[in-house]
Design a protein around this motif. Structure first.
Motif, mmCIF file in Angstrom:
data_model
loop_
_atom_site.group_PDB
_atom_site.id
_atom_site.type_symbol
_atom_site.label_atom_id
_atom_site.label_comp_id
_atom_site.label_asym_id
_atom_site.label_seq_id
_atom_site.Cartn_x
_atom_site.Cartn_y
_atom_site.Cartn_z
ATOM 1 N N MET A 120 0.882 -1.135 0.057
ATOM 2 C CA MET A 120 -0.055 -0.124 0.039
ATOM 3 C C MET A 120 0.889 1.297 -0.118
ATOM 4 S SD MET A 120 -2.986 0.523 2.626
ATOM 5 C CE MET A 120 -2.233 1.442 4.060
ATOM 6 N N LYS A 121 0.787 2.353 -0.942
ATOM 7 C CA LYS A 121 1.476 3.448 -0.998
ATOM 8 C C LYS A 121 1.009 4.217 0.402
ATOM 9 C CE LYS A 121 -1.663 6.880 -3.150
ATOM 10 N NZ LYS A 121 -1.758 7.712 -3.813
ATOM 11 N N PRO A 122 2.022 5.106 0.950
ATOM 12 C CA PRO A 122 1.774 5.986 2.015
ATOM 13 C C PRO A 122 0.557 6.755 1.852
ATOM 14 C CG PRO A 122 4.131 6.003 1.037
ATOM 15 C CD PRO A 122 3.300 5.465 0.049
ATOM 16 N N ILE A 123 0.164 6.890 2.903
ATOM 17 C CA ILE A 123 -1.341 7.519 2.900
ATOM 18 C C ILE A 123 -1.128 9.110 3.190
ATOM 19 C CG2 ILE A 123 -3.422 7.941 4.445
ATOM 20 C CD1 ILE A 123 -3.165 5.081 5.377
ATOM 21 N N ASP A 124 -1.754 9.744 2.167
ATOM 22 C CA ASP A 124 -1.414 11.244 1.875
ATOM 23 C C ASP A 124 -2.250 11.929 3.235
ATOM 24 O OD1 ASP A 124 -1.706 13.815 1.864
ATOM 25 O OD2 ASP A 124 -2.598 13.563 -0.237
ATOM 26 N N THR A 125 -1.557 12.216 4.466
ATOM 27 C CA THR A 125 -2.191 12.996 5.345
ATOM 28 C C THR A 125 -2.776 14.314 5.258
ATOM 29 O OG1 THR A 125 -0.163 13.527 6.387
ATOM 30 C CG2 THR A 125 -1.164 11.358 6.987
ATOM 31 N N LEU A 157 -7.122 5.014 10.724
ATOM 32 C CA LEU A 157 -6.805 6.269 9.944
ATOM 33 C C LEU A 157 -6.306 7.576 10.961
ATOM 34 C CD1 LEU A 157 -10.295 6.628 7.978
ATOM 35 C CD2 LEU A 157 -7.826 6.229 6.975
ATOM 36 N N LEU A 158 -6.861 7.601 11.943
ATOM 37 C CA LEU A 158 -6.183 8.521 13.091
ATOM 38 C C LEU A 158 -4.733 7.925 13.500
ATOM 39 C CD1 LEU A 158 -9.118 8.879 15.629
ATOM 40 C CD2 LEU A 158 -8.430 10.658 14.086
ATOM 41 N N ASP A 159 -4.560 6.869 13.815
ATOM 42 C CA ASP A 159 -3.104 6.226 13.919
ATOM 43 C C ASP A 159 -2.033 6.800 12.876
ATOM 44 O OD1 ASP A 159 -2.686 4.828 16.116
ATOM 45 O OD2 ASP A 159 -2.248 2.929 15.017
ATOM 46 N N ALA A 165 -8.613 -3.850 5.350
ATOM 47 C CA ALA A 165 -9.165 -4.274 3.990
ATOM 48 C C ALA A 165 -9.582 -2.816 3.430
ATOM 49 C CB ALA A 165 -10.020 -5.363 3.844
ATOM 50 N N HIS A 166 -10.461 -2.283 4.366
ATOM 51 C CA HIS A 166 -10.520 -0.823 3.890
ATOM 52 C C HIS A 166 -9.834 0.204 3.567
ATOM 53 C CE1 HIS A 166 -14.877 -2.574 5.368
ATOM 54 N NE2 HIS A 166 -15.160 -1.657 4.583
ATOM 55 N N LEU A 167 -8.637 -0.001 4.503
ATOM 56 C CA LEU A 167 -7.717 1.135 4.305
ATOM 57 C C LEU A 167 -6.792 0.754 2.961
ATOM 58 C CD1 LEU A 167 -8.245 2.036 7.160
ATOM 59 C CD2 LEU A 167 -5.773 2.364 7.395
ATOM 60 N N ALA A 168 -6.634 -0.437 2.703
ATOM 61 C CA ALA A 168 -6.042 -0.796 1.557
ATOM 62 C C ALA A 168 -6.863 -0.502 0.181
ATOM 63 C CB ALA A 168 -5.536 -2.339 1.425
ATOM 64 N N ALA A 169 -8.211 -0.775 0.236
ATOM 65 C CA ALA A 169 -9.047 -0.603 -0.613
ATOM 66 C C ALA A 169 -8.993 0.895 -1.234
ATOM 67 C CB ALA A 169 -10.465 -0.642 -0.394
#
Ligand code: NAP
Length: 351
Positions: A1-6, A27-29, A242-246
């Motif tokens: 998974m690519k880094p999450i754009d915060t 997500l908060l984490d 799974a939701h975060l990866a989606a």
């Protein structure tokens, strides 16, 4: 998974829910600002556990008032978001009016949220929480599945307003989602289809069907025994992953059966007995199908004779490979899910 754009906020509908709790927490984490759409933002007591998680996380939370059936209700919450998680949907097996209580909020709510995405330029990806219930209605539907195994190509054709109405609501809602998604090219739809979700809740006092069923295993409601009902089970934390990866995996597409184990009520009962012994009135036996068929509807109006006939004694088997290969989901052992959830209920004095 690519880094999450915060740098951009993310919308989670139904943020008070059992499954959404873990999505919001993760997500908060990661340091994300979560726009939490809830029905009653003034109920600070109900939201306190989410607020506390946000306070000790790098991310931040903002609450927005929104009801699925109010047109335009999600406009403010969605503003500036690239990613939308649409989890809100009534999950209840026992309702008075299935059209009003399940199908309308599920289908019209999905349309409402996704049409709002059409009007919100920033939105690039929408993750809809569907269900394995949109893939199959009864375990007997396995007869029509290739090799007797449910996969993402299959749609539930056996549920209706009068038979398995919750499953029907999830089926029509997911179809609605694909209809809206296919008519535009601004954002991509990725769907997660969890099987029955178990595991400890972010909020130990959470309501909902998952907590309710596990409570019934321990509070004596199932003391006489459990029906031989096969079902898929997924840990709530794995389903949230799974939701975060989606949402953040660039190549993610389509539907995903998100289910760790082909399991059953008797297997959950066995795990609980092995770990917790006689300390709780746990189910000790598996009830014969004829008995459940005869008396089930008297005790539980959702356990109709048709439901028993088409489900009891028929194993549930699904193919979860796509979720592993495309979303990188790893599924924890069922024993861990069941014992940690039950321990949480004990500590919260719910069993
Ligand atoms: P849950 O704890 O009952 O959460 C449902 C959420 O939907 C709550 O936040 C609820 O808000 C919200 N909601 C319901 N009706 C609404 C309305 N009219 N307007 C706005 N919000 C509304 O259920 P869950 O188990 O976490 O389920 C979450 C999602 O996962 C659902 O889409 C469900 O179908 C799906 N799913 C669940 C399972 C499972 O085993 N739990 C399995 C597969 C799929 P309030 O707090 O205000 O009531």
């Amino acid at each position: 998974m690519k880094p999450i754009d915060t740098t951009k906020p993310v919308l989670v509908t139904g943020a008070t829910g059992y499954l959404a709790g873990w999505i919001v927490s993760k997500l908060l984490d990661q340091g994300v600002t979560v726009h939490a759409a809830v029905r009653h933002p003034s109920n600070t007591e109900k939201l306190a556990y989410l607020t506390e998680i946000a306070e000790r996380s790098p991310g931040a939370i903002r609450y927005f008032k929104a009801d699925l059936l109010t047109p335009g209700a999600y406009a403010e919450a969605m503003s500036g978001c690239e990613v939308v998680f649409h989890t809100a949907s009534p999950f209840s097996i026992r309702v008075d009016d299935p059209q009003r209580d399940l199908v309308d909020p599920a289908r019209l709510g999905t349309r409402n949220v996704l049409e709002q995405a059409n009007q919100t330029e920033s939105v690039k990806r929408v993750v809809v929480t569907s269900s394995c219930a949109a893939i199959y209605g009864d375990n007997a539907d396995r007869d029509a599945a290739p090799g007797g195994i449910f996969n993402e190509e299959i749609w539930n054709r056996s549920s209706s307003l009068s038979h398995q109405p919750y499953s029907y609501s999830k089926t029509v809602a997911e179809k609605e989602a694909w209809k809206v998604a296919d008519a535009q090219n601004q954002w991509k739809l990725v769907v997660i289809n969890p099987s029955f979700v178990l595991g400890p809740a972010v909020n130990p006092m959470a309501g909902g069907e998952s907590m309710s069923i596990m409570t019934q295993f321990g509070d004596g409601s199932m003391k006489a025994g459990v029906p031989d009902l096969g079902m898929g089970i997924v840990d709530v934390r794995d389903a949230a992953n799974a939701h975060l990866a989606a949402a953040f995996e660039p190549e993610a597409e389509g539907r995903h059966i998100t289910s760790g184990h082909n399991s059953s009520f008797p297997e959950v009962a066995r795990i609980l007995r092995e770990r917790f012994g006689d300390a709780y009135p746990l189910p000790k036996r598996t009830l014969p199908k004829w008995f459940v068929w005869l008396v089930g509807p008297i005790f539980d109006k959702s356990l109709t004779r048709k439901v028993v006939a088409r489900n009891a004694g028929i194993p549930w088997v699904a193919d979860n490979l796509k979720s592993i290969e495309k979303l990188g989901v790893t599924y924890r052992p069922l024993e861990e899910t069941v014992t940690e959830m039950f321990t949480q209920l004990i500590e919260a004095r719910r069993v």
